[in-house]
Design a protein around this motif. Structure first.
Motif, PDB file in Angstrom:
ATOM      1  N   ASP A  67      30.656   8.448  18.793  1.00 50.40           N
ATOM      2  CA  ASP A  67      31.211   9.165  17.654  1.00 50.40           C
ATOM      3  C   ASP A  67      30.532  10.533  17.571  1.00 50.40           C
ATOM      4  O   ASP A  67      29.295  10.617  17.629  1.00 50.40           O
ATOM      5  N   GLU A  68      31.328  11.566  17.428  1.00 51.90           N
ATOM      6  CA  GLU A  68      30.803  12.937  17.356  1.00 51.90           C
ATOM      7  C   GLU A  68      29.822  13.110  16.192  1.00 51.90           C
ATOM      8  O   GLU A  68      28.911  13.936  16.257  1.00 51.90           O
ATOM      9  N   ALA A  81      27.722  10.758  15.143  1.00 53.94           N
ATOM     10  CA  ALA A  81      26.550   9.895  15.312  1.00 53.94           C
ATOM     11  C   ALA A  81      25.300  10.729  15.578  1.00 53.94           C
ATOM     12  O   ALA A  81      25.367  11.825  16.144  1.00 53.94           O
ATOM     13  N   SER A  95      26.024   6.392  19.017  1.00 55.32           N
ATOM     14  CA  SER A  95      27.266   5.639  19.152  1.00 55.32           C
ATOM     15  C   SER A  95      28.356   6.585  19.638  1.00 55.32           C
ATOM     16  O   SER A  95      28.161   7.801  19.690  1.00 55.32           O
ATOM     17  N   TRP A 124      34.520   8.261  25.799  1.00 52.73           N
ATOM     18  CA  TRP A 124      33.061   8.201  25.735  1.00 52.73           C
ATOM     19  C   TRP A 124      32.524   7.278  26.823  1.00 52.73           C
ATOM     20  O   TRP A 124      33.192   6.323  27.226  1.00 52.73           O
ATOM     21  N   ARG A 163      24.437  10.668  22.002  1.00 48.61           N
ATOM     22  CA  ARG A 163      24.524  10.130  20.643  1.00 48.61           C
ATOM     23  C   ARG A 163      24.299   8.614  20.585  1.00 48.61           C
ATOM     24  O   ARG A 163      24.485   7.908  21.557  1.00 48.61           O
ATOM     25  N   LYS A 173      30.470  12.263  25.717  1.00 46.95           N
ATOM     26  CA  LYS A 173      31.891  12.395  25.997  1.00 46.95           C
ATOM     27  C   LYS A 173      32.086  12.475  27.502  1.00 46.95           C
ATOM     28  O   LYS A 173      31.310  13.147  28.201  1.00 46.95           O
TER      29      LYS A 173
END
Length: 147
Positions: free
Chosen positions: A101-102, A104, A99, A126, A97, A140
């Protein structure tokens, strides 16, 4: 009621192990030979390719006992390893991703077994990684092996 020395010792070992930081290294510029003993006279088990992450579980002089992504243990010369950090993707179609963030946007999709270079250490679950083509993003920590 008293606690047996064995139970107290086991609890202490578990508590100490919980704080253990894993020590990962990467196979350096040349492939590394993995042996069944800390000696070049030991049996050769495997040739680890350049860039492969290995967990160092024990150091013994100029030798290290390592664990690979499949959990196998072997010995290799410490000089064969680099402090550079790589990880192996654990699952198919992992979204890397933009960023940490899930939600993103995905930058690229990584296949299971792909090696990625770690460019920033793990923060809040992350890790920032880079593909060999230069594409970079976040995954992750639980989705890769080598952290």
């Amino acid at each position: 009621m008293s606690i047996s020395p064995w139970i107290a010792g086991a609890a202490l070992m578990l508590a100490a192990g919980a704080g253990h930081a894993f020590d990962f290294k990467t196979v350096g510029a040349a492939p590394a030979i993995l042996y069944d003993a800390p000696s070049t006279k030991g049996g050769k088990l495997f040739i680890a390719p350049r860039g492969m992450p290995l967990e160092v579980v024990l150091s013994y002089g100029e030798w290290v006992k390592v664990r690979d992504v499949s959990g196998d243990l072997a010995w290799t010369e410490a000089k064969a390893l680099s402090a550079r950090r790589n990880v192996v993707v654990r699952s198919a179609n992992l979204k890397v991703r933009a960023s940490a963030d899930e939600a993103a946007a995905p930058v690229f999709i990584a296949d299971k077994g792909l090696l990625l270079e770690v460019t920033e250490g793990a923060v809040a679950g992350w890790v920032k990684v880079r593909h060999k083509d230069g594409s970079a993003g976040y995954v992750k920590s639980a989705d890769v092996w080598g952290i």
